[in-house]
Scaffold this active site. Structure first.
Site, PDB file in Angstrom:
ATOM      1  N   GLU A 113       0.849  -1.196   0.000  1.00  0.00           N
ATOM      2  CA  GLU A 113       0.000   0.000   0.000  1.00  0.00           C
ATOM      3  C   GLU A 113       0.879   1.238   0.000  1.00  0.00           C
ATOM      4  OE1 GLU A 113      -3.522  -0.142   2.618  1.00  0.00           O
ATOM      5  OE2 GLU A 113      -2.954  -2.195   3.027  1.00  0.00           O
ATOM      6  N   HIS A 241      -8.752   9.503   3.082  1.00  0.00           N
ATOM      7  CA  HIS A 241      -8.333   8.418   2.194  1.00  0.00           C
ATOM      8  C   HIS A 241      -8.494   8.907   0.757  1.00  0.00           C
ATOM      9  CE1 HIS A 241      -7.830   4.553   0.319  1.00  0.00           C
ATOM     10  NE2 HIS A 241      -7.582   3.994   1.489  1.00  0.00           N
ATOM     11  N   ARG A 288      -0.634   8.843   1.827  1.00  0.00           N
ATOM     12  CA  ARG A 288      -1.996   9.369   1.646  1.00  0.00           C
ATOM     13  C   ARG A 288      -2.112  10.883   1.677  1.00  0.00           C
ATOM     14  NH1 ARG A 288      -5.271   4.897   5.096  1.00  0.00           N
ATOM     15  NH2 ARG A 288      -4.677   3.252   3.654  1.00  0.00           N
ATOM     16  N   HIS A 349     -11.222   9.586   6.779  1.00  0.00           N
ATOM     17  CA  HIS A 349     -11.011   8.145   6.937  1.00  0.00           C
ATOM     18  C   HIS A 349     -10.459   7.765   8.300  1.00  0.00           C
ATOM     19  CE1 HIS A 349     -10.037   4.050   5.738  1.00  0.00           C
ATOM     20  NE2 HIS A 349      -8.756   4.236   6.012  1.00  0.00           N
ATOM     21  N   ARG A 384      -0.676   8.702   9.180  1.00  0.00           N
ATOM     22  CA  ARG A 384      -0.546   7.267   9.449  1.00  0.00           C
ATOM     23  C   ARG A 384      -0.144   6.506   8.184  1.00  0.00           C
ATOM     24  NH1 ARG A 384      -4.567   2.803   9.060  1.00  0.00           N
ATOM     25  NH2 ARG A 384      -5.666   4.373   7.876  1.00  0.00           N
TER      26      ARG A 384
END
Ligand code: FAD
Ligand code: SIN
Length: 529
Positions: A113, A241, A288, A349, A384
Site C-alpha cells: 500500500e 483516504h 496518503r 477516513h 498514518r
C-alpha cells in the site's frame, strides 16, 4: 441500576475485543458497545495489517516507512516498539482463528500500500477487518468472564467531578471510577463501577459529511476524556483516504482499498491522463497526505467532482480473486471495473491523534487506558502509514492488559459515586434540533477544515461552531439524554478540538496543510492544555 466489574471496556472493535480476551482470566469483564457488537471500523477494514515478514523486508524498513510517513512527528520509541512486537501479535490473531491469505507455496500473500517500500500487508481478500472481527467475537463469546452489553451507550466516564470535587485540566491525579452507560432500548442510565476502564471507541469520521467510517464513529471516547480533563493530542491530523467510491449520498462512503493501487491501479483525471508523477516519484503509491492533496488539487483545477482509478489492465480474474468485495460493490452500481475506470474522491477516513496514551496505553487519567483509533500513542505522527492501525490496536491492547492486570490488585471500587441525575429535564420536543445541527457541523468541517486549510477558513469554522455549541449545551441542560444528543455533543467537542489544534499549529505538516503557513516549523507538540 449499578454494576461492578474489574475491567470495563467501551467499544467492541479490534482494540476492545483483543484487550477483553487478554484480561478475561484475571477478573470480571464488561464490554459496552453502542450498536451491534460487530458495527465498527474494524469490521470494514479492507487492506490488512502491516508487518515485515520475509526478506528482503525488515523491521528497520517498516520503521523507516512509518517515520517517513509521519513527517517528523512520530515518537520513534513507539514506532520501534510497535513494529518489533508485530510478529507476536499477528501470531496471536492467528491463534484466535483469523485467517490471512496464503500463496500456493503456503507463504503469506503480502500486499503493498501507499508509503510502504515493500510488500508487507497481511490480508484476507479485501475484507481483512471483517475476518478479524469475526474471529475475535467468536473467542469472546466463549469466555464466561466476558459480558457484552450491546446497544449500550457510554455517556461519560466517572471521576472525582461526580463526587462534587472541582476537577480542572491542571488537577493532578484525576481518577476514573467507571462510566455512566445508557441502555439504548429503555433509555435507562446505569452506573458501571470498574477498577480499570478501557476506552476503545474508535474514530471520528462522522465529524465530516463524507467518510468511510461507520455510523458509530462520532469520537465519543475523545470527547468524554476531553470533558473529564484528560489530555488530547494531534487531532488536527485527520487522514483523508484518497480513494473512496464516488457514489453520491451513499453513507458511509465505500472504500476502494489502497491495495488496489498496490496491485497496479493508476489514478487518472476524467480525461484519462495520469497526474501523480507531478506530485511524487512514487506516483499512485505515494503516502496518503500527498495523494489526497494531489487529487484535491486536480479536482480544483478541472472543476470535476472526482478522478478515476484505472485497474482495467489488472484483468477480470485477478480483480475478482483479490478484490471480490470491491468488484461486486462496483458491479452493483453498474461499474464493471475490469472494463471501466472507477470514479473516486478523497474522504475522511482516520483520526491520527486522540487520547494521549503512554507505552502501556495509560491515559493521563488514572485507571483509564486508551487503545485503537481513539488513542494517540505517537505511532502515526502527522500521517498514518496504511495498515498500521490494526497493528497498533493489538500491540497496545496487549500492553494495556499487562499493566491493568497488575493494577487491579491495588484498586478498590469507589462506592461513593452517585447515580446519574436527570431531574428537571424533559424529552426534546423536536429531533430536528439535533439532526440539523449535526448536518451543520459536518458541513462546516468539510468546507472549512478539510484537506487544505487557511487561517480565515479555520476562524470561520470556529465562529460557526461556537453558535451550535451554545445551542446544544442549552438543549443538553434541559433535555432527557438521548444517544443522538450525546453524539451531537461529542461531534461538536471533537470538531472544536480539531479546529483549535489546527489553528494553534502554525505550520504545514503531514495531513495538516495550511496555505498561510505552507512550510514546517519546529513546533512539534500541540496539546490542548
Ligand atoms: P472500532 O473498530 O471503530 O470500534 C469502536 C467501537 O466503539 C465500536 O464497537 C463502537 O460501537 C464503540 N463505541 C463508540 N462509541 C461508543 C460509546 N459512546 N459507547 C459505547 N460504545 C461505543 N486500518 C488498517 O490497519 N488496515 C486496513 O486495512 C484498514 N482499512 C480500513 C477501512 C475502512 C473502511 C475504515 C473505516 C478503516 C480502516 N482502517 C484500516 C482503520 C482501522 O480499521 C481502524 O482504525 C480500527 O479498526 C479501529 O479499531 P478500534 O477498535 O479502535 O475502533
Ligand atoms: C485501505 O485498504 O486502503 C485502508 C487501509 C488503511 O486505512 O490502513
Amino acid at each position: 441500576m449499578r454494576k461492578e466489574v474489574d475491567f470495563l471496556i467501551i467499544g467492541s472493535g479490534i482494540a476492545g475485543l483483543s484487550f477483553a480476551l487478554k484480561v478475561a482470566p484475571y477478573g470480571k469483564v464488561c464490554i459496552v458497545t453502542k450498536a451491534g457488537p460487530e458495527e465498527s471500523s474494524t469490521n470494514l477494514a479492507q487492506g490488512g495489517i502491516a508487518s515485515a515478514i520475509y526478506d528482503p523486508d525488515s523491521y528497520e524498513k517498516h520503521i523507516q516507512d512509518t517515520l517517513n510517513c509521519g513527517d517528523g512527528l512520530c515518537d520513534e520509541k513507539t514506532v520501534r516498539l510497535v513494529v518489533s512486537e508485530s510478529h507476536q501479535r499477528i501470531k496471536e490473531l492467528i491463534s484466535w482463528g483469523t485467517e490471512f491469505d496464503k500463496t500456493d507455496k503456503g507463504l503469506f500473500d503480502l500486499a503493498r500500500e501507499g508509503g510502504h517500500s515493500e510488500y508487507r500487508v497481511l490480508h484476507h481478500k479485501d475484507k481483512t477487518g471483517a475476518e478479524i472481527e469475526r474471529a475475535l467475537l467468536a473467542q469472546v463469546r466463549k469466555e464466561k468472564n466476558i459480558e457484552i452489553l450491546e446497544y449500550n451507550f457510554a455517556i461519560e466516564i466517572i471521576t472525582q467531578h461526580h463526587l462534587g470535587i472541582d476537577v480542572r485540566r491542571t488537577t493532578p491525579d484525576i481518577e476514573c471510577y467507571g462510566a455512566y452507560v445508557m441502555d439504548m432500548k429503555t433509555g435507562m442510565i446505569k452506573t458501571i463501577l470498574s477498577k480499570v476502564t478501557l476506552m476503545a471507541t474508535g474514530g471520528t469520521g462522522r465529524v465530516y459529511s463524507t467518510t468511510t467510517n461507520p455510523n458509530i464513529a462520532t469520537g465519543d471516547g475523545i470527547a468524554m476524556v476531553y470533558r473529564a480533563k484528560g489530555k488530547i493530542e494531534n487531532v488536527e491530523f485527520v487522514q483523508f483516504h484518497p480513494t473512496s467510491l464516488y457514489n453520491l449520498h451513499e453513507k458511509p462512503s465505500f472504500l476502494i482499498s489502497e491495495a488496489v493501487r498496490g496491485h497496479g491501479g493508476i489514478l487518472k483525471t476524467i480525461d484519462g491522463k495520469e497526474f501523480m508523477q507531478k506530485y511524487d516519484p512514487r506516483k499512485s503509491l505515494a503516502p496518503r497526505d500527498i495523494t489526497a492533496r494531489a487529487i484535491d488539487k486536480e479536482m480544483k483545477i478541472s472543476g470535476d467532482d472526482y478522478v478515476y482509478l484505472d485497474c482495467r489492465h489488472i484483468g477480470k480474474d485477478e480483480l475478482m480473486d483479490k478484490f471480490p468485495t470491491i468488484y461486486n460493490k462496483c458491479l452493483s452500481i453498474g461499474i464493471d471495473i475490469s472494463k471501466e475506470m472507477i470514479p473516486v474522491v478523497p474522504c475522511a477516513h482516520y483520526m491520527c491523534g486522540g487520547i494521549k496514551a503512554d507505552e502501556y496505553a495509560r491515559s493521563t487519567i488514572k485507571h483509564l487506558y486508551a487503545v485503537g483509533e481513539c488513542a494517540c500513542t505517537g505511532l502515526h505522527g502527522a500521517n498514518r502509514l496504511a495498515s498500521n492501525s490494526l497493528l497498533e490496536a493489538v500491540v497496545f491492547s496487549h500492553r494495556a492488559s499487562i499493566d491493568a492486570i497488575e493494577a487491579i490488585q491495588n484498586i478498590n471500587f469507589c462506592h461513593e459515586v452517585p447515580d446519574w441525575n436527570d431531574e428537571g429535564t424533559s424529552s426534546p420536543e423536536e429531533m430536528v434540533l439535533i439532526t440539523q445541527s449535526m448536518k451543520e457541523v459536518e458541513s462546516i468541517m468539510s468546507v472549512y477544515v478539510g484537506i487544505v486549510r487557511s487561517n480565515l477558513r479555520l476562524k470561520r469554522a470556529l465562529d460557526r461552531l461556537e453558535i451550535i455549541y451554545r445551542e446544544t449545551e442549552d438543549l443538553f441542560i434541559r433535555s432527557t439524554l438521548s444517544p443522538q444528543l450525546c453524539e451531537l455533543r461529542n461531534v461538536i467537542n471533537v470538531a472544536y478540538l480539531i479546529i483549535k489544534m489546527a489553528i494553534d499549529r502554525k505550520e504545514s505538516r503531514g495531513l495538516h496543510y495550511n496555505i498561510d503557513f505552507p512550510s514546517k516549523s519546529d513546533n512539534l507538540i500541540n496539546t490542548i492544555k
